[in-house]
Enzyme design. Sequence first.
Site, PDB file in Angstrom:
ATOM      1  CG  HIS A 153      -2.001   0.882   1.345  1.00  8.24           C
ATOM      2  ND1 HIS A 153      -1.853   2.248   1.389  1.00  8.24           N
ATOM      3  CD2 HIS A 153      -3.333   0.667   1.428  1.00  8.24           C
ATOM      4  CE1 HIS A 153      -3.030   2.816   1.505  1.00  8.24           C
ATOM      5  NE2 HIS A 153      -3.944   1.892   1.522  1.00  8.24           N
ATOM      6  CD  GLU A 253      -3.462   1.328  -1.937  1.00  7.15           C
ATOM      7  OE1 GLU A 253      -4.064   0.279  -1.653  1.00  7.15           O
ATOM      8  OE2 GLU A 253      -3.943   2.460  -1.726  1.00  7.15           O
TER       9      GLU A 253
END
Length: 277
Positions: A153, A253
């Site tokens: 992320h 991400e």
Amino acid sequence: MVELKNLENGFSYLEVSNSSSSAKIALQGAHVFEYKRGEEEDILWLSETSAFELGTAIRGGIPVCWPAFGMNNPDLPQHGFSRTALFEFVNSKEISKDETQVCLRLRDTQESLKLWNYKFELELIVRVSDTLSLELKTTNRDTQEFKLTQALHTYFNVSDISNAVVKGLKGKPRLDALRGIVFIQENDIKFDEEFDSVFQKVNNEIILGYKDRKVSIINEGSSSVVVWNPWIEKGARMSGMRAEAYREFVCIESANAYEDFRVLKPNESHSLKATIH
Ligand code: TA6
């Protein structure tokens, strides 16, 4: 060189340095929270007000979302449980004078089995040089197959959101998580409101441009990419960051999210890889 550093509150991280670059990786969450290349401005964004304490995920850097992305598994916390799990430092290797490799590992525990009843091994292999590469390798150590969604992320520094452009997602199917609709992305991505979307069928380089900078992201073992900026209202509600900090970053991400989930049979492995340059 790799040094283990311990804060007074017991929070530990690895400090990696070589002739080309440096990085900091928390044992909690195997969380890369700093990456510097020579004298350049940081590629990763880290909140100035992030906590560095056991049990609280760092805000910024590269959170490891595993064994679920978002709420893809409603029986697990948002983004799974790896972010606050304590990984073990397995080993490090000086690949060359300007490249260092570090391996961290997480295995199932009594606590994890209560949350997600599967035996597993999860390794994060990080290579630090003038390129930052991460390999998140999951191995099924159980007798049952399991379904996996996950993401690296990554919070990218963009100095100011008004400068940021994300290229490489034109023509891809986009699930807009805010509106709950799917459509084909028609142009490069700029930001003037909250943005939270999952792109599928992505098997190409993504470019983040801002000011005179260009950052390349190449993923392997993944065909989904998540792009997120909380904007003003959600930014003011996010833990571990100043309200106006939404202007400083974009999350791009590297994921196996939604329909890009993976199913691992016993003893099977899957690696999600991201190379950032
Ligand atoms: O990847 C985007 C997202 O799922 C957003 O919806 C937002 O929740 C973000 O992740 C941050 O989640 P966190 O759990 O770190 O607050």
